[in-house]
Design a protein around this motif. Structure first.
Motif, PDB file in Angstrom:
ATOM      1  N   SER A  78       0.582  -1.148  -0.060  1.00 48.02           N
ATOM      2  CA  SER A  78       0.031  -0.001   0.095  1.00 48.02           C
ATOM      3  C   SER A  78       0.778   1.116  -0.131  1.00 48.02           C
ATOM      4  CB  SER A  78      -0.839  -0.137   1.345  1.00 48.02           C
ATOM      5  OG  SER A  78      -0.197  -0.073   2.395  1.00 48.02           O
ATOM      6  N   VAL A  79       0.225   2.460  -0.440  1.00 50.35           N
ATOM      7  CA  VAL A  79       0.694   3.554  -0.338  1.00 50.35           C
ATOM      8  C   VAL A  79      -0.144   4.763  -0.195  1.00 50.35           C
ATOM      9  CG1 VAL A  79       2.710   3.118  -1.868  1.00 50.35           C
ATOM     10  CG2 VAL A  79       0.545   4.048  -2.945  1.00 50.35           C
ATOM     11  N   ASP A  80       0.354   5.711   0.554  1.00 47.02           N
ATOM     12  CA  ASP A  80      -0.661   7.169   0.699  1.00 47.02           C
ATOM     13  C   ASP A  80       0.085   8.114   0.219  1.00 47.02           C
ATOM     14  OD1 ASP A  80      -2.945   6.189   2.198  1.00 47.02           O
ATOM     15  OD2 ASP A  80      -1.712   5.511   3.731  1.00 47.02           O
ATOM     16  N   ALA A  81      -0.794   9.061  -0.402  1.00 47.06           N
ATOM     17  CA  ALA A  81      -0.514  10.453  -0.874  1.00 47.06           C
ATOM     18  C   ALA A  81      -1.422  11.292  -0.622  1.00 47.06           C
ATOM     19  CB  ALA A  81      -0.063  10.380  -2.430  1.00 47.06           C
ATOM     20  N   THR A  82      -1.275  12.562  -0.149  1.00 52.53           N
ATOM     21  CA  THR A  82      -2.068  13.458   0.079  1.00 52.53           C
ATOM     22  C   THR A  82      -1.747  14.899  -0.104  1.00 52.53           C
ATOM     23  OG1 THR A  82      -1.348  13.924   2.522  1.00 52.53           O
ATOM     24  CG2 THR A  82      -3.276  12.065   2.058  1.00 52.53           C
ATOM     25  N   VAL A  83      -2.541  15.680  -0.424  1.00 53.69           N
ATOM     26  CA  VAL A  83      -2.182  17.318  -0.792  1.00 53.69           C
ATOM     27  C   VAL A  83      -2.920  18.018   0.230  1.00 53.69           C
ATOM     28  CG1 VAL A  83      -2.400  19.161  -2.605  1.00 53.69           C
ATOM     29  CG2 VAL A  83      -1.328  17.026  -3.103  1.00 53.69           C
ATOM     30  N   SER A  84      -2.617  19.321   0.844  1.00 52.53           N
ATOM     31  CA  SER A  84      -3.442  19.999   1.705  1.00 52.53           C
ATOM     32  C   SER A  84      -2.470  21.310   1.743  1.00 52.53           C
ATOM     33  CB  SER A  84      -3.796  19.390   2.825  1.00 52.53           C
ATOM     34  OG  SER A  84      -2.313  18.990   3.651  1.00 52.53           O
ATOM     35  N   ASP A 121       4.689  -4.128   2.146  1.00 52.99           N
ATOM     36  CA  ASP A 121       5.350  -2.883   2.066  1.00 52.99           C
ATOM     37  C   ASP A 121       6.076  -2.225   2.877  1.00 52.99           C
ATOM     38  OD1 ASP A 121       3.868  -0.814   3.460  1.00 52.99           O
ATOM     39  OD2 ASP A 121       2.277  -1.770   2.534  1.00 52.99           O
ATOM     40  N   SER A 122       7.279  -1.339   2.671  1.00 53.12           N
ATOM     41  CA  SER A 122       8.272  -0.781   3.391  1.00 53.12           C
ATOM     42  C   SER A 122       7.863  -0.020   4.826  1.00 53.12           C
ATOM     43  CB  SER A 122       8.980   0.218   2.710  1.00 53.12           C
ATOM     44  OG  SER A 122       8.322   1.199   2.328  1.00 53.12           O
ATOM     45  N   THR A 123       6.466   0.639   4.730  1.00 59.24           N
ATOM     46  CA  THR A 123       5.926   1.337   5.793  1.00 59.24           C
ATOM     47  C   THR A 123       5.398   0.141   6.829  1.00 59.24           C
ATOM     48  OG1 THR A 123       3.812   1.399   4.730  1.00 59.24           O
ATOM     49  CG2 THR A 123       5.172   3.212   4.356  1.00 59.24           C
ATOM     50  N   HIS A 124       5.303  -1.146   6.673  1.00 59.31           N
ATOM     51  CA  HIS A 124       4.840  -1.931   7.486  1.00 59.31           C
ATOM     52  C   HIS A 124       5.798  -2.656   8.192  1.00 59.31           C
ATOM     53  CE1 HIS A 124       0.645  -0.858   5.972  1.00 59.31           C
ATOM     54  NE2 HIS A 124       0.347  -1.649   7.037  1.00 59.31           N
TER      55      HIS A 124
END
Length: 378
Positions: A258-264, A305-308
């Motif tokens: 999994s991956v996450d990407a956000t913009v704010s 994935d790497s984040t886990h």
């Protein structure tokens, strides 16, 4: 709860600095070992614990019994003696806006498994990346014998920085005694990609642009791609505009990446008074970036994935005195530091064997035998 090594409440570990403070507190709680941490950012312009770390300590205070937390006036020294993880029925906790909800979810999942009884929790914060926990982390837990039927994570509202406003409902089942050791080395081949594109207080068309761009990358490799939309406005859209996407690749053997990407928009404090409002990454660029990063995660190999990595290592170390064996991609700095903390707190060592042909790493360990003794404490 007490590990299979001689680490009781009569011993206190002395540590220094703020590195991986969250992980150290969680491990100390799981084995009922007190910690004294000195020199917490003592040399910084703003010394001491950060607001999100204080919030985590408040959370530990709410879910524990017979514990002590002592912080000096400057916040540069912390004494923590864990108690029994009770859980609190209907607990609500304001995570603040300095870190995302994910910062609090991971420790609560680990501690919730070893609580006296399963309890529901409700959290508020700024980060919408809880999708990763719902789509990926849950399924990782089932490999360790955690029943998925008792896991629940509901997004009541989404929040984006800087003002946040997100809220989630979490339920974690506690285990009767111990986790189950794993033999998890077959990563398989990617068979489908799923995801969620979301926006808060903005046009829902943004989500369509993100999806179109991401599919443009994925369609070169795999036809089975479906990304859902989740547009939030009003109270369910938090207090700030933003958008993002969470993507998951599932393999033929049930592994999830999994991956996450956000913009704010950044907070007012982060913008110079004389500077103009920053230009945000376009939805199209965000979709391309997220899709590309996911493909990179898959290319690294391994079963997660790497984040886990950190969470996987801890779960294996908490297992009974059986051998766990698993395969990951290149070790991350966080993963390496987690191995060190596991060695120091649980006295569990990992055998690490790199594979130069696939650039993956196979790890083996004998679990520390941490039992859920909280259920036996009246």
């Amino acid at each position: 709860m007490k590990a299979g090594v001689d680490m009781g409440r009569d011993k206190t570990r002395r540590l220094s600095g703020s590195r991986h403070l969250r992980q150290r507190l969680v491990l100390a709680t799981l084995i009922s070992t007190g910690v004294t941490i000195d020199d917490i950012r003592s040399g910084d312009a703003a010394p001491g614990l950060r607001p999100y770390e204080v919030s985590l300590l408040r959370l530990l205070d709410k879910i524990s019994d017979r514990h002590t937390i002592d912080i000096n006036e400057t916040g540069t020294k912390l004494k923590y003696m864990p108690g029994v993880i009770q859980g609190v029925k209907g607990l609500e906790h304001d995570c603040g806006v300095h870190r995302g909800i994910g910062y609090f979810l991971e420790p609560l999942i680990l501690l919730g498994l070893f609580a006296k009884a399963p309890r529901p929790y409700r959290f508020g914060s700024k980060d919408p990346s809880v999708d990763t926990f719902r789509m990926t982390t849950w399924h990782m837990l089932k490999h360790f014998g955690v029943p998925l039927e008792g896991l629940e994570l509901k997004i009541d509202s989404r929040g984006s920085p800087p003002l946040g406003g997100g809220e989630v409902f979490l339920r974690v089942p506690n285990i009767n005694s111990t986790l189950t050791a794993v033999n998890w080395v077959d990563e398989g081949m990617v068979k489908r990609i799923r995801g969620v594109s979301f926006s808060t207080r903005l046009s829902p068309q943004i989500e369509s642009h993100i999806i179109y761009a991401a599919r443009g990358i994925f369609n070169r490799f795999i036809p089975d791609v479906h990304i859902f939309t989740d547009h939030r406005s009003g109270a369910s859209g938090g207090r700030s505009p933003g958008y993002g996407v969470s993507l998951v690749a599932e393999t033929t053997t049930g592994c999830l990446f999994s991956v996450d990407a956000t913009v704010s928009y950044p907070s007012v404090d982060e913008i110079n008074e004389e500077s103009e409002k920053p230009e945000l990454m376009s939805p199209e660029d965000l979709g391309v970036q997220a899709a590309s990063v996911l493909l990179e995660e898959v290319a690294q190999g391994g079963v997660i994935d790497s984040t886990h990595q950190g969470l996987l290592f801890i779960l294996c170390a908490l297992c009974p005195a059986d051998v766990s064996k698993f395969c990951v991609g290149q070790l991350t700095p966080h993963g390496i530091e987690t191995l060190r903390n596991i060695r120091d707190f649980l006295n569990v060592m990992f055998v690490i064997k790199p594979d130069p042909n696939s650039n993956t790493v196979t790890l083996k360990c004998v679990g520390g035998g941490v039992n859920n003794t909280a259920r036996k404490v009246s």
